[in-house]
Scaffold this active site. Sequence first.
Site: not given
Ligand SMILES: [Zn+2]
Length: 408
Positions: A231, A282
């Site tokens: 991220h 994810d």
């Molecule tokens: Zn994750």
Amino acid sequence: MAVQSHDARWRRPGIANLHSHAFQRAMAGLAERQGDPADSFWTWREAMYRIAARFDPDSLHAVAAQLYAEMLEAGYTRVCEFHYLHHAPDGRPYADPAAMADALVRAARDTGIRLTLLPVLYMAGGFDGRPLSARQRRFGFDVEGYLHLLESLRARQDDMLRVGCALHSLRAVPEAAMREVLAALPEHAPVHIHIAEQVGEVQDCLAMRGARPVEWLLANADVGRDWTLVHATHLEEHEIAGIARRGAVVALCPTTEANLGDGLFPMRDFIVANGRWGIGSDSHISVSPVEELRWLEYGQRLLSRHRNIVATPSSPSVGESLLRGVAESRASSTGFDDGDDEWLLLDPDAVQFAGATDADIADRWIFAGNRPLLREVRVGADTPVVDGRHRDRDAIAARYREAMIGLL
Ligand SMILES: [Zn+2]
């Protein structure tokens, strides 16, 4: 019908999925109802914990096999599994402490995807070191138990399996434990960590450690090319430059980040700084490298009100630039070499490719419509996808349906 080898322009390297929590495939589409007008990542996490509590090794195997078959059909040929569902729901280890990891390994072997297993070190419920909550207890390990798990899994590495290390996040791993684990890792083991996904996490890190998460990590760990920062959404200029200078990879998960309302990664600045990056699915609300790459570009277009953001004068095609980005992080983030035994064959007969030239194949693949455009997928000595279908699609889906009845 097999395409002949002279059709090299239709052949592309397989794509690495740098970030996966396989069990979350079972909750895709189940967190889209408003519970509280202030719903956020943190309320989503409660829904995720509820389903995480229901898994056992058999259901994890069934869900992961479905997911991995979907990944192969979509063009992912290797996956980094950020695995923290270690113990029984009450937090007690299974008789075999690797039982849940083993379910993932079996799912990968059954489907034919290369697996980089990243057992997660998860020790605390926050930056203040508070103990894990009841729902987090099945994720927890102490350093000794964790290193033992890594060692036992590493003994199983082969052409289809790599084992690396995942630190869940700075909030879940105390500093001393981080240092101890990193010191014990073999050279060039992939290290992954969730970082700076949420503004709240940045604020807590500032309050408790006196620095922003990426800033703190770069100052306190030997972050280099073997590291993957997952991220890294909320960055300041010096952090962008710092990650790029160290050669660490940022794993971007645009559909999940959008789904969770995380924010937008500063992609343009990171590319200008020569940063290395890849993609992950994810939470698996989408299992498509095409959609991840498309939204990686589109998010930046919406933000900047400009077009063709990831392209550069020396690489004017957005599709080629995106595919080059993911190819360049494939080996270091997964621990597998870049062999030529892992590839995708696009379908030259697909209508989206009518009249295609070498210069526009990648752009058509990424930006034209939503029909899957893969004909064949090769991984090692195996061809798990032929004519766009995984060879065991129906049997795997039947086991998944059965597992879902027990999970919901
Ligand atoms: Zn994750």
